[in-house]
Design a protein around this motif. Structure first.
Motif, PDB file in Angstrom:
ATOM      1  N   LYS A  64     -16.703  12.188  -1.870  1.00 18.35           N
ATOM      2  CA  LYS A  64     -16.049  13.240  -2.511  1.00 18.35           C
ATOM      3  C   LYS A  64     -16.249  13.178  -3.802  1.00 18.35           C
ATOM      4  O   LYS A  64     -16.707  14.174  -4.381  1.00 18.35           O
ATOM      5  CB  LYS A  64     -14.432  13.298  -2.307  1.00 18.35           C
ATOM      6  N   GLN A  70     -22.592  23.203  -0.755  1.00 21.23           N
ATOM      7  CA  GLN A  70     -21.786  22.105  -1.250  1.00 21.23           C
ATOM      8  C   GLN A  70     -20.631  21.730  -0.514  1.00 21.23           C
ATOM      9  O   GLN A  70     -20.486  20.430  -0.069  1.00 21.23           O
ATOM     10  CB  GLN A  70     -21.332  22.282  -2.848  1.00 21.23           C
ATOM     11  N   ASN A  71     -19.964  22.796  -0.057  1.00 18.32           N
ATOM     12  CA  ASN A  71     -18.669  22.577   0.903  1.00 18.32           C
ATOM     13  C   ASN A  71     -19.055  22.079   2.287  1.00 18.32           C
ATOM     14  O   ASN A  71     -18.598  21.257   2.793  1.00 18.32           O
ATOM     15  CB  ASN A  71     -17.978  23.838   1.061  1.00 18.32           C
ATOM     16  N   LYS A  72     -20.129  22.714   2.561  1.00 21.21           N
ATOM     17  CA  LYS A  72     -20.474  22.222   4.049  1.00 21.21           C
ATOM     18  C   LYS A  72     -21.010  20.781   4.060  1.00 21.21           C
ATOM     19  O   LYS A  72     -20.568  20.124   5.043  1.00 21.21           O
ATOM     20  CB  LYS A  72     -21.896  23.289   4.492  1.00 21.21           C
ATOM     21  N   THR A 105     -20.261  18.511   2.085  1.00 23.83           N
ATOM     22  CA  THR A 105     -18.946  17.573   1.760  1.00 23.83           C
ATOM     23  C   THR A 105     -18.344  17.208   2.933  1.00 23.83           C
ATOM     24  O   THR A 105     -17.890  16.251   3.119  1.00 23.83           O
ATOM     25  CB  THR A 105     -18.098  18.286   0.637  1.00 23.83           C
ATOM     26  N   ASN A 106     -17.832  18.561   3.779  1.00 22.59           N
ATOM     27  CA  ASN A 106     -17.404  18.468   4.991  1.00 22.59           C
ATOM     28  C   ASN A 106     -18.145  17.511   5.763  1.00 22.59           C
ATOM     29  O   ASN A 106     -17.606  16.540   6.686  1.00 22.59           O
ATOM     30  CB  ASN A 106     -17.149  19.720   5.859  1.00 22.59           C
ATOM     31  N   LYS A 118     -22.040  26.826  -3.910  1.00 18.30           N
ATOM     32  CA  LYS A 118     -20.744  26.333  -3.496  1.00 18.30           C
ATOM     33  C   LYS A 118     -20.648  26.127  -1.956  1.00 18.30           C
ATOM     34  O   LYS A 118     -20.017  25.357  -1.571  1.00 18.30           O
ATOM     35  CB  LYS A 118     -19.558  27.597  -3.995  1.00 18.30           C
ATOM     36  N   GLU A 119     -21.431  27.377  -1.285  1.00 20.07           N
ATOM     37  CA  GLU A 119     -21.249  27.084   0.382  1.00 20.07           C
ATOM     38  C   GLU A 119     -21.930  25.801   0.796  1.00 20.07           C
ATOM     39  O   GLU A 119     -21.216  25.260   1.611  1.00 20.07           O
ATOM     40  CB  GLU A 119     -21.696  28.553   0.894  1.00 20.07           C
TER      41      GLU A 119
END
Ligand code: HEC
Ligand code: HEC
Length: 195
Positions: A80, A101-103, A105-106, A98-99
């Protein structure tokens, strides 16, 4: 015929004894108290040391500059922290949209060492303090302990290597999540022999 049968049975038993001896001789006896699966499952199933990377987006984005480190090598809190500052990623800019990065990170958090039932993930977690969030695998106490017998001339001062961060340069099956010390070949040096 009878002799052959005896020979085969004999060899089989010797083999089994040898396997048993090798398993017992493993360094694990110094690291008791961790879940390992049953004795037999350790001999017969080849569960890797950490879960291998299957996520192609991760391989593309996080494997372009270096080895695509398995998420199970660091705790979720480390990932994180790292994913929250990709602009300043070890003096490189590794920023993502952003998208993506979120994917990623998850993916990293879901498969992080504290969520993984794999041998090395468990050991890495056990070597860390409750709130430690190292950004480098190579700075975890477990990693340091496992690599402290390898002389500097073979790593940092080795013109064919340069750093411990290149897992796959030495661990031939790193990509499969296998870090067995029998599968190590150090560039310019050769097979690792710890005897
Ligand atoms: C633009 C190149 C680049 C990209 C893209 C990149 N990295 Fe890195 N990464 C680096 C550099 C440079 C280092 C430091 C390597 C060294 O010291 O030898 C590093 C180091 C690391 C380390 C520490 C390795 C160690 O020493 O234990 C981790 C973990 C890591 N990166 C994860 C990621 C993840 C996850 C992504 C994808 C979100 C990513 N990297 C994308 C350049 C990159
Ligand atoms: C210089 C080559 C080299 C590099 C680079 C390297 N390792 Fe290793 N690694 C070794 C050697 C050699 C051993 C066995 C050490 C011993 O037996 O004393 C080892 C042992 C290990 C072990 C324990 C295996 C066992 O059977 O006990 C793990 C886990 C591991 N390495 C993970 C990594 C990871 C993850 C990276 C990258 C961040 C990495 N290594 C980078 C050489 C390397």
């Amino acid at each position: 015929m009878k002799h052959i049968k005896t020979l085969i049975t004999g060899t089989g038993i010797a083999g089994l004894l040898l396997t048993t001896a090798l398993v017992i001789a493993d360094d694990d006896k110094y690291e008791k108290g961790e879940h390992e699966g049953s004795f037999l499952s350790r001999i017969f199933s080849k569960k890797p040391d950490v879960a291998p990377v299957k996520n192609t987006l991760y391989k593309e984005e996080c494997g372009s500059c270096h080895f695509a480190y398995q998420p199970g090598l660091l705790p979720a809190r480390s990932w994180k922290k790292m994913m929250g500052d990709l602009e300043n990623h070890f003096e490189e800019n590794a920023e993502l949209d952003k998208e993506t990065q979120n994917k990623l990170t998850n993916y990293l958090v879901d498969n992080a060492a504290d969520h993984a039932n794999y041998k090395r993930s468990i050991r890495i977690m056990n070597s860390l303090g409750k709130n430690d969030a190292p950004l480098r695998i190579t700075e975890t106490p477990y990693f340091i302990r496992k690599h402290d017998e390898i002389p500097k001339r073979m790593v940092k001062d080795n013109p064919k290597l340069g750093s411990f961060s290149k897992c796959a340069a030495c661990h031939m099956n790193a990509e499969k999540g296998s870090y067995d010390d029998d599968e190590v070949r150090i560039p310019g040096v050769g097979k690792w022999d710890d005897d």
